[in-house]
Write an enzyme that holds these catalytic residues in place. Structure first.
Site, PDB file in Angstrom:
ATOM      1  N   ARG A 186      -5.188  29.618  41.700  1.00 29.61           N
ATOM      2  CA  ARG A 186      -4.735  28.668  41.232  1.00 29.61           C
ATOM      3  C   ARG A 186      -3.303  29.085  40.877  1.00 29.61           C
ATOM      4  O   ARG A 186      -2.934  30.462  40.796  1.00 29.61           O
ATOM      5  CB  ARG A 186      -5.748  28.214  40.244  1.00 29.61           C
ATOM      6  CG  ARG A 186      -5.589  29.873  39.316  1.00 29.61           C
ATOM      7  CD  ARG A 186      -6.354  29.953  37.710  1.00 29.61           C
ATOM      8  NE  ARG A 186      -6.017  30.031  36.870  1.00 29.61           N
ATOM      9  CZ  ARG A 186      -7.021  31.524  36.460  1.00 29.61           C
ATOM     10  NH1 ARG A 186      -7.698  31.972  37.572  1.00 29.61           N
ATOM     11  NH2 ARG A 186      -6.831  32.722  35.921  1.00 29.61           N
ATOM     12  N   ASN A 240      -6.689  35.752  41.609  1.00 30.92           N
ATOM     13  CA  ASN A 240      -6.755  33.745  40.851  1.00 30.92           C
ATOM     14  C   ASN A 240      -6.669  33.153  41.712  1.00 30.92           C
ATOM     15  O   ASN A 240      -5.242  33.137  42.375  1.00 30.92           O
ATOM     16  CB  ASN A 240      -6.330  34.099  39.709  1.00 30.92           C
ATOM     17  CG  ASN A 240      -6.769  34.935  38.634  1.00 30.92           C
ATOM     18  OD1 ASN A 240      -6.106  36.072  37.954  1.00 30.92           O
ATOM     19  ND2 ASN A 240      -7.590  35.156  38.881  1.00 30.92           N
TER      20      ASN A 240
END
Lengths: 162, 442
Positions: free
Chosen positions: B291, B289
């Site tokens: 982020r 991910n």
């Protein structure tokens, strides 16, 4: 447009069904409904829906301290009020009413349908604010080259021949 | 360091970013849709700007409006938070082309991490264990059928651009695969504008473990103690904790080092998360991910390191101020995602008539809601994240129980009762649970 109906009061045995009245009001071209009985006084108004951008507004107030190029004008009468519209910014960007030499818009100026009132420059892309009918500019809320947000009031205009 | 950052998100994560920027002495500009204009957090930023109507597609996902906002407000960086444009490589690229620093990894890294089939292929080549499955995107249901026969049922069909359980179907026998493939493809196209699917072996009852990593532009990478995100419903996380009660020190080190290898493979910078499926002592790389995560506060408590500030500093080009040995587990933390939803997990929009938030020792609340706030049907239904810590797991759990008793939300239906049920569950208390926990709890 401003059809105003004074409804005959219902018989005392009838229940006042506001929801039903509002539904009927929504389905017809009746714009205003007034009802009085004793201390009870009800006024239902349907706002005009013909707007160019954003919702219609009858009061002319600036919503930002930094946003005053023209003094708000007083509302003169109901007919004028109904033909007035607020034009809002279609984008985040820089508002322009002048190309440096020519001032496109000023309070009191009349603009023909299709004429340009100003534009918002957003990332180098110009989004023009056009007259959708013959109109008169009654207020300008932002200064030339002012940063505007989406939905910010730019002009109040009065459509002519309404 | 940046001078002014546009916060390209909403709600609690926007507030979290604004708070970090304030503490760092960096000015912030909040963006808001018409629906969020009156939210208090916009007033906590140094400036704010309305970028569009309530619908996310016309506001928080509207790249030109967001870039334009950053430019007219003279920002030098954009923080995308999570969701919306956070993992959109084109957005990161456009930011760069306008001279704006994107607070996250590079567009190339986001693109690679976002194409799950590609990153799985990449890590597999480097002998990092992955769940057996298709090599890249599967063209059609017939090909999916062939792959499933080879790796044996049950299998899971997943969207290559997916997340949050969308475009995902578990298939237990050959007769169901065609329909599942079609449905997953249609869902993926609708949710991500990309109908690409891949197929992999479905690991029954695994644990969902994720490793937070941080990386600077010089290639230094380090990992943090894991978060256990196995408590999920419909493939969406409900409760997270860290460290996992089911991971020993040896496996923790292995997972952490593997996560760093993955980060290096994709030239990762700033903060990110590597997710694994863990079955006993075996683990499989699942996805990366690119982020900051919703559940980052768990790690912030466990390690006593502010990940948001670290992310911003790393994006500004600063070196990692830590070595691996500096990252310690100083406590145990639990996070409950309080959502506005009914007992079938369907979001429930409405007005919060009354909100009383918990407090006291060891309790953190991340929310942008107040009395009278609207849960809009346009956005995520999360009301708040309640995070507690304790010297040990038992204390963190007891604090969470106490915090949930103090929490009062009236006007909308919430999942507080579900969290209370989880916290009372014998298997949860023992730390023995897998991703099917909620399903098996009923």
């Amino acid at each position: 447009m401003n059809n105003k109906t004074k409804s005959a009061p219902p018989a005392p045995s009838e229940e006042l069904n506001l929801k039903k009245i509002m539904e009927v009001l929504g389905e017809t071209d009746v714009c205003e409904f007034e009802y009085s009985r004793g201390d009870l006084h009800i006024v239902l108004k349907k706002e005009p829906v013909a707007v160019i951008l954003g919702e219609d507004e009858n009061t002319v107030e600036t919503d930002s301290a930094s946003c005053t190029a023209a003094e708000p004008v007083a509302v003169e009468n109901a007919a004028a009020r109904d033909s007035r519209k607020i034009l809002k910014s279609p984008a985040v960007g820089t508002f322009h009413i002048s190309d440096g030499n020519t001032l496109l818009a000023a309070v009191g100026k009349k603009v023909k349908k299709g004429g340009k009132l100003g534009w918002v420059n957003s990332m180098g892309i110009t989004q023009e604010i056009m007259a959708e009918a013959d109109l008169k500019i009654t207020a300008i809320f932002c200064k030339d080259r002012e940063v505007v947000e989406w939905g910010q009031k730019l002009f109040e205009v009065e459509e002519e021949n309404v | 360091m940046f001078k002014k950052v546009l916060v390209a998100n909403r709600g609690e994560i926007a507030l979290r970013i604004i708070r970090a920027l304030r503490e760092m002495g960096v000015k912030s500009v909040a963006v808001c849709s018409e629906a969020d204009k009156d939210n208090f957090y916009c007033g906590l930023a140094d400036d704010s700007i309305c970028i569009g109507p309530a619908a996310a597609a016309s506001s928080y996902l509207n790249v030109s409006q967001i870039i334009s906002a950053a430019l007219v407000k003279k920002c030098d960086a954009v923080h995308p938070g999570y969701g919306f444009l956070a993992e959109n490589p084109h957005f990161a690229e456009i930011c760069a082309s306008y001279g704006l620093s994107f607070i996250g990894p590079s567009a190339e890294t986001i693109a690679l991490a976002g194409q799950k089939a590609d990153i799985i292929d990449l890590v597999k080549r480097k002998k990092i264990p992955v769940v057996p499955g298709s090599k890249g995107v599967v063209a059609n249901a017939a090909e999916a059928k062939k792959i499933a026969a080879a790796i044996k049922y049950p299998v899971i069909i997943k969207a290559t651009a997916g997340g949050g359980g969308k475009g995902m179907r578990i298939v237990r026998s050959e007769k169901d695969i065609e329909q599942a493939f079609e449905l997953a493809g249609a869902e993926a196209k609708n949710a991500f504008s990309n109908a690409g699917l891949y197929v992999e072996k479905y690991i029954e009852a695994p644990r969902h473990i994720e490793i937070q990593i941080a990386a600077d532009k010089k290639g230094k990478v380090l990992y943090f103690p894991e978060r256990d995100c196995s408590i999920q419903r419909n493939h969406q996380k409900v409760l997270e904790e860290g460290p996992s009660p089911q991971i020993n020190a040896k496996l923790r080190k292995k997972l952490g080092e593997t996560a760093c290898r993955v980060a290096k493979l994709v030239n990762y910078t700033t903060v990110g998360t590597v997710e694994f499926l863990v079955s006993k002592n075996d683990f499989y790389f699942m996805e990366m991910n690119a982020r900051i995560q919703v559940e980052h506060p768990v790690t912030e408590f466990v390690s006593d390191i502010d990940l948001m500030k670290l992310q911003i500093a790393l994006a500004a080009g600063e070196d990692l101020p830590l070595n691996q040995d500096d990252v310690k587990e100083i406590c145990h933390a639990v996070e409950c995602r309080i959502n506005s939803e009914d007992e079938n997990y369907m979001p429930s929009a409405g007005k919060i008539e009354r909100l009383i938030l918990p407090g006291g020792p060891g309790v953190r609340v991340d929310t942008a809601m107040t009395n009278g706030s609207e849960i809009s049907p346009f956005y995520d239904s999360m009301i708040a994240k309640i995070i507690t810590y304790g010297r040990d797991r038992a204390e963190a759990i007891e604090r969470m129980k106490r915090a949930l008793l103090e929490l009062k939300i009236e006007g909308v239906t919430t999942n507080i009762a579900l969290h209370q049920k989880i916290l009372r569950n014998e298997n949860f208390v023992k730390g023995c649970y897998t991703t099917d926990f909620i399903g098996s709890m009923k």
